[in-house]
Write a protein that holds these residues in place. Structure first.
Motif, PDB file in Angstrom:
ATOM      1  N   ALA A  32       0.840  -1.212   0.000  1.00  0.00           N
ATOM      2  CA  ALA A  32       0.000   0.000   0.000  1.00  0.00           C
ATOM      3  C   ALA A  32       0.876   1.263   0.000  1.00  0.00           C
ATOM      4  O   ALA A  32       0.552   2.244  -0.677  1.00  0.00           O
ATOM      5  CB  ALA A  32      -0.934  -0.007   1.200  1.00  0.00           C
ATOM      6  N   GLU A  33       1.971   1.245   0.751  1.00  0.00           N
ATOM      7  CA  GLU A  33       2.895   2.393   0.766  1.00  0.00           C
ATOM      8  C   GLU A  33       3.517   2.613  -0.604  1.00  0.00           C
ATOM      9  O   GLU A  33       3.635   3.759  -1.069  1.00  0.00           O
ATOM     10  CB  GLU A  33       4.012   2.160   1.791  1.00  0.00           C
ATOM     11  CG  GLU A  33       3.574   2.202   3.225  1.00  0.00           C
ATOM     12  CD  GLU A  33       4.659   1.730   4.179  1.00  0.00           C
ATOM     13  OE1 GLU A  33       4.523   2.044   5.377  1.00  0.00           O
ATOM     14  OE2 GLU A  33       5.625   1.038   3.764  1.00  0.00           O
ATOM     15  N   ALA A  34       3.946   1.531  -1.244  1.00  0.00           N
ATOM     16  CA  ALA A  34       4.564   1.645  -2.569  1.00  0.00           C
ATOM     17  C   ALA A  34       3.569   2.205  -3.581  1.00  0.00           C
ATOM     18  O   ALA A  34       3.923   3.062  -4.402  1.00  0.00           O
ATOM     19  CB  ALA A  34       5.101   0.292  -3.013  1.00  0.00           C
ATOM     20  N   GLU A  35       2.332   1.736  -3.520  1.00  0.00           N
ATOM     21  CA  GLU A  35       1.301   2.257  -4.422  1.00  0.00           C
ATOM     22  C   GLU A  35       1.040   3.737  -4.152  1.00  0.00           C
ATOM     23  O   GLU A  35       0.872   4.530  -5.085  1.00  0.00           O
ATOM     24  CB  GLU A  35       0.022   1.437  -4.290  1.00  0.00           C
ATOM     25  CG  GLU A  35       0.177   0.032  -4.847  1.00  0.00           C
ATOM     26  CD  GLU A  35      -0.970  -0.901  -4.490  1.00  0.00           C
ATOM     27  OE1 GLU A  35      -1.775  -0.569  -3.575  1.00  0.00           O
ATOM     28  OE2 GLU A  35      -1.058  -1.965  -5.128  1.00  0.00           O
ATOM     29  N   ALA A  36       1.044   4.123  -2.880  1.00  0.00           N
ATOM     30  CA  ALA A  36       0.862   5.540  -2.527  1.00  0.00           C
ATOM     31  C   ALA A  36       2.020   6.380  -3.067  1.00  0.00           C
ATOM     32  O   ALA A  36       1.810   7.488  -3.565  1.00  0.00           O
ATOM     33  CB  ALA A  36       0.733   5.700  -1.013  1.00  0.00           C
ATOM     34  N   ALA A  37       3.234   5.853  -2.985  1.00  0.00           N
ATOM     35  CA  ALA A  37       4.392   6.567  -3.530  1.00  0.00           C
ATOM     36  C   ALA A  37       4.235   6.742  -5.038  1.00  0.00           C
ATOM     37  O   ALA A  37       4.519   7.817  -5.581  1.00  0.00           O
ATOM     38  CB  ALA A  37       5.681   5.823  -3.194  1.00  0.00           C
ATOM     39  N   GLY A  38       3.780   5.698  -5.711  1.00  0.00           N
ATOM     40  CA  GLY A  38       3.562   5.800  -7.149  1.00  0.00           C
ATOM     41  C   GLY A  38       2.524   6.853  -7.499  1.00  0.00           C
ATOM     42  O   GLY A  38       2.711   7.636  -8.440  1.00  0.00           O
TER      43      GLY A  38
END
Length: 158
Positions: A32-38
């Protein structure tokens, strides 16, 4: 202006019995964090031209989630990013001076120490780079990559 995007991998699962550190996957929170960063990178028009990524599973999975959102670009798994010192990272960035917007996906303490080294010329312990955190640094086009020459223009974390 050239830009350097530093992305720390998102939260990873703890190592299982006998599991190598390189093989640790992202946790559900990390994904979820990686998707938010994207999403943040896309919303702020920080799509890289090229990415250097640590070979660790958690960095590769972070990058994959980001690029699923921002769009795919040239990528290279770079063994030297894993456990890299700021000096090693500076060398890798300098070697890609032909890239207008370079992203490095890696780990602490290397990334969190690189930011003050490039912006202030100090080798302090840094101010922290949380999992999934992004730092955007800018350089004048004709300047060599060395301590104290960058400007931190954005800092974001999930």
């Amino acid at each position: 202006m050239r830009e350097l995007i530093l992305l720390r991998h998102a939260h990873a699962e703890p190592a299982g019995t006998g599991q190598a550190d390189l093989d640790r996957p992202l946790s559900p929170i990390g994904l979820a964090e990686a998707e938010a960063a994207g999403r943040w990178l896309k919303e702020n028009n920080f799509r890289p031209d090229c990415v250097l990524c640590s070979p660790a599973r958690r960095t590769r999975e972070t990058l994959e989630a980001v690029l699923d959102i921002t769009g795919y670009v040239e990528q290279k798994l770079e063994d030297a990013v894993y456990e890299a010192t700021p000096g090693t990272l500076i060398g890798l960035v300098a070697d890609r001076s032909d890239v207008e917007r370079l992203m490095v996906v890696g780990h602490n303490p290397g990334l969190e120490r690189l930011v003050p080294f490039l912006t202030e010329g100090t080798s302090s312990d840094g101010r922290g780079m949380p999992p999934g955190g992004v730092a955007i640094l800018t350089f004048e086009d004709d300047v060599a990559i060395e301590p104290g020459v960058a400007k931190l223009t954005k800092f974001w974390w999930p």
